[in-house]
Scaffold this active site. Structure first.
Site, PDB file in Angstrom:
ATOM      1  N   ARG A 279      69.607  25.853  37.142  1.00  0.00           N
ATOM      2  CA  ARG A 279      70.226  24.835  37.999  1.00  0.00           C
ATOM      3  C   ARG A 279      71.087  25.457  39.097  1.00  0.00           C
ATOM      4  NH1 ARG A 279      72.203  20.325  33.496  1.00  0.00           N
ATOM      5  NH2 ARG A 279      70.139  20.023  32.520  1.00  0.00           N
TER       6      ARG A 279
ATOM      7  N   CYS B  49      67.116  22.654  58.822  1.00  0.00           N
ATOM      8  CA  CYS B  49      65.781  23.259  58.745  1.00  0.00           C
ATOM      9  C   CYS B  49      65.644  24.044  57.448  1.00  0.00           C
ATOM     10  CB  CYS B  49      65.538  24.169  59.945  1.00  0.00           C
ATOM     11  SG  CYS B  49      65.469  23.286  61.515  1.00  0.00           S
TER      12      CYS B  49
ATOM     13  N   ARG C  17      62.107  23.578  55.494  1.00  0.00           N
ATOM     14  CA  ARG C  17      61.153  22.507  55.802  1.00  0.00           C
ATOM     15  C   ARG C  17      60.456  22.751  57.126  1.00  0.00           C
ATOM     16  NH1 ARG C  17      62.623  19.310  59.932  1.00  0.00           N
ATOM     17  NH2 ARG C  17      64.783  19.572  60.624  1.00  0.00           N
ATOM     18  N   SER C  18      61.167  23.410  58.067  1.00  0.00           N
ATOM     19  CA  SER C  18      60.662  23.624  59.416  1.00  0.00           C
ATOM     20  C   SER C  18      61.151  24.977  59.900  1.00  0.00           C
ATOM     21  CB  SER C  18      61.166  22.504  60.339  1.00  0.00           C
ATOM     22  OG  SER C  18      60.811  22.748  61.686  1.00  0.00           O
TER      23      SER C  18
ATOM     24  N   ALA D 187      63.816  25.840  71.952  1.00  0.00           N
ATOM     25  CA  ALA D 187      63.368  24.447  72.025  1.00  0.00           C
ATOM     26  C   ALA D 187      64.467  23.553  71.465  1.00  0.00           C
ATOM     27  CB  ALA D 187      62.073  24.253  71.255  1.00  0.00           C
TER      28      ALA D 187
END
EC number: 2.1.1.45
Length: 269
Positions: free
Chosen positions: A127, A146, A171-172, A268
């Site tokens: 955990r 991200c 995630r990105s 970006a």
């Protein structure tokens, strides 16, 4: 850092074109993992020069629980400038979630302090997680996290050495500008936590959801692939530092970092 170059190569060969939030356009792959043995050297990309000072100060800023760019600006770091409001605030981003997650009953939860306590109290716990993805706070964040979840793992290797691993779920991932920075940042976090917990750094595992190259980074990525990786540097940590929250830039030194020249590319936003 061949593992990183393999990611770039795979995106260039197999990536599919996708629109994105910034309107720039990307080549994207989904579901990719890299593994770095921290005993083999500190995984700081050598096929272009990275700004070590920015990597260290951003992590210290996260660990302070800070969400205003004032500390970063005071230390010559401008990587969050584009997203801050006029007063320098970013909303409840990483530092808030790591150190002051808001519970429904009004308490705040210090996830970093809790996970260090758990590593020391119950090292083989499954955990040992920290999350920056708080759906209730997402609308107020200048940029959604991200790199949004990480988990520590403690193990005894074949020699009996007790090692600390970390796996990051991102995630990105902006593969050209962001990923090298993220690799170094979480490798550094692993090294620091291992140091204050009396453990030996093990593996850093970097797992991506959407890993992408922006279309205006393609030429830069190809240039980077044309360069041969150089030997990895070594990280030294001041052994007198006993708390993760006392770490200063001066407590860290990077030895034998000999990268290729910097490659510039637009961010970006």
């Amino acid at each position: 850092m061949q593992a990183y170059l393999d990611l770039i190569d795979k995106i260039l060969r197999e990536g599919v074109r996708k629109p994105d939030r910034t309107g720039t356009g990307t080549l994207s792959i989904f579901g990719y993992q890299m593994r770095f043995d921290l005993g083999a050297g500190f995984p700081l990309v050598t096929t272009k020069k990275l700004h070590w000072k920015s990597i260290v100060h951003e992590l210290i800023w996260f660990l302070r629980g800070d969400t205003n760019i004032g500390y970063l600006k005071d230390n010559g770091v401008g990587i969050w400038d584009e997203w801050a409001d006029d007063s320098g605030d970013l909303g409840p981003v990483y530092g808030r979630q790591w150190r002051s997650w808001q519970a429904p009953d009004g308490r705040t939860i210090d996830q970093i302090a809790n996970v260090i306590d758990e590593i020391q109290r119950d090292p083989f716990s499954r955990r040992l997680l920290v999350s920056a993805w708080n759906p209730a706070d997402l609308p107020a964040m200048a940029l959604a996290p991200c790199h949004c979840l990480f988990q520590f793992n403690v193990r005894d290797d074949s020699t009996g050495t007790r090692r600390l691993d970390l796996q990051l779920y991102q995630r990105s991932g902006d593969a050209f500008l962001g990923a090298p920075f993220n690799i170094a940042s979480y490798a550094l976090l692993t090294e620091l936590v291992a140091s204050v917990c009396g453990l030996t750094p093990g593996d850093f595992v970097h797992t991506f959801g959407d890993a992408h190259l922006y279309l205006n980074h393609i030429d830069q990525a190809k240039l980077q692939l044309s360069r041969d990786p150089r030997p990895l540097p070594r990280l030294r940590i001041n052994g007198n530092v006993k708390s993760l929250f006392d770490i200063r830039f001066e407590d860290l030194s990077l030895e034998n970092y000999d990268p290729h020249p910097v490659i510039k590319a637009p961010v970006a936003v």
